[in-house]
Design a protein around this motif. Structure first.
Motif, short mmCIF file in Angstrom:
data_model
loop_
_atom_site.label_atom_id
_atom_site.label_comp_id
_atom_site.label_asym_id
_atom_site.label_seq_id
_atom_site.Cartn_x
_atom_site.Cartn_y
_atom_site.Cartn_z
N ARG A 133 0.86 -1.19 0.00
CA ARG A 133 0.00 0.00 0.00
C ARG A 133 0.89 1.23 0.00
O ARG A 133 2.03 1.17 0.44
CB ARG A 133 -0.87 0.05 1.26
CG ARG A 133 -1.79 -1.10 1.46
CD ARG A 133 -2.50 -0.97 2.81
NE ARG A 133 -3.20 0.29 2.92
CZ ARG A 133 -4.52 0.42 2.89
NH1 ARG A 133 -5.27 -0.64 2.79
NH2 ARG A 133 -5.08 1.60 2.98
N THR A 134 0.33 2.33 -0.41
CA THR A 134 1.04 3.61 -0.28
C THR A 134 0.81 4.10 1.14
O THR A 134 -0.33 4.22 1.58
CB THR A 134 0.48 4.64 -1.28
OG1 THR A 134 0.65 4.12 -2.61
CG2 THR A 134 1.19 5.97 -1.16
N GLU B 74 0.40 9.90 4.13
CA GLU B 74 1.30 11.06 4.22
C GLU B 74 1.44 11.55 5.66
O GLU B 74 2.43 12.19 6.02
CB GLU B 74 0.79 12.21 3.34
CG GLU B 74 -0.55 12.76 3.81
CD GLU B 74 -1.11 13.84 2.90
OE1 GLU B 74 -0.89 15.04 3.22
OE2 GLU B 74 -1.76 13.48 1.91
#
Length: 158
Positions: A143-144, A147
Motif C-alpha cells: 500500500r502507499t 502522508e
C-alpha cells in the motif's frame, strides 16, 4: 497492587529498498546479544533524542545509510525482558533507501543481507520481528503509506 512497567527505551527501524524484481528489507547479523541472530536496525534512545532521531542515528551508525524518506511505522515492537522485569516497547520506523546506496557495517554486525520479505520473516528469531515485517510489507510496500506518517527529518536537533 504491583504493576509491570512498560518502557520505550529502544527504537526499531525497518530499511526497505526496491530491487529490480522485488521490495527488499535489510537484515543485519548481530555480533552482540543475541549474537548471531538476524535483525532489523535498532538501538537505545539517548538523552535528548526523540525515538525517530534515535532510529536515524542507529541507521547511520550501523550501516552508513541515509533514507530517501522516513515514516512512523504506526506499530511498536514489544517484548518482555526478564533482566528488567519489564515489557519493552520499541516504536518502529520505516526508512526507504535508494538502491544505489552501499551498506558499511560497524562493529555491532558481522554481515548484512537485502532480502525479500518472505525470506526475512524466515531469518529473524522472534515472533515480534516477524509481525513487524509483515506489517511493514502490508502497510508500506503493498500500500502507499499515509502522508501523515511521513516524518520531516530536515531539522534534526542534537
Amino acid at each position: 497492587m504491583p504493576e509491570t512497567p512498560i518502557r520505550a527505551l529502544l527504537s526499531s527501524l525497518v530499511a526497505v529498498r526496491q530491487s529490480e524484481t522485488q521490495s527488499e528489507v535489510l537484515l543485519l547479523k548481530r555480533t552482540r546479544t543475541p549474537a548471531g541472530e538476524w535483525c532489523q536496525i535498532s538501538g537505545s534512545i539517548e538523552e535528548g533524542e526523540t525515538a525517530w532521531q534515535a532510529a536515524l542515528r542507529e541507521l547511520q551508525e550501523e550501516t552508513s545509510l541515509k533514507p530517501v524518506s522516513l515514516y512512523s511505522g504506526d506499530i511498536s515492537e514489544q517484548f518482555y525482558e526478564a533482566a528488567r522485569d519489564a515489557i519493552i516497547l520499541a516504536p518502529v520506523f520505516v526508512a526507504f533507501i535508494d538502491q544505489a546506496h552501499k551498506v558499511m557495517l560497524n562493529h555491532e554486525h558481522s554481515e548484512y543481507r537485502w532480502v525479500g520479505f518472505d525470506e526475512a520473516v524466515e531469518m529473524v528469531a522472534f515472533g515480534g520481528q516477524r509481525r513487524v515485517l509483515r506489517w511493514v510489507e502490508g502497510e508500506f510496500v503493498k500500500r502507499t503509506p499515509s502522508e501523515y506518517l511521513l516524518i520531516s527529518t530536515a531539522a534534526t536537533p542534537k
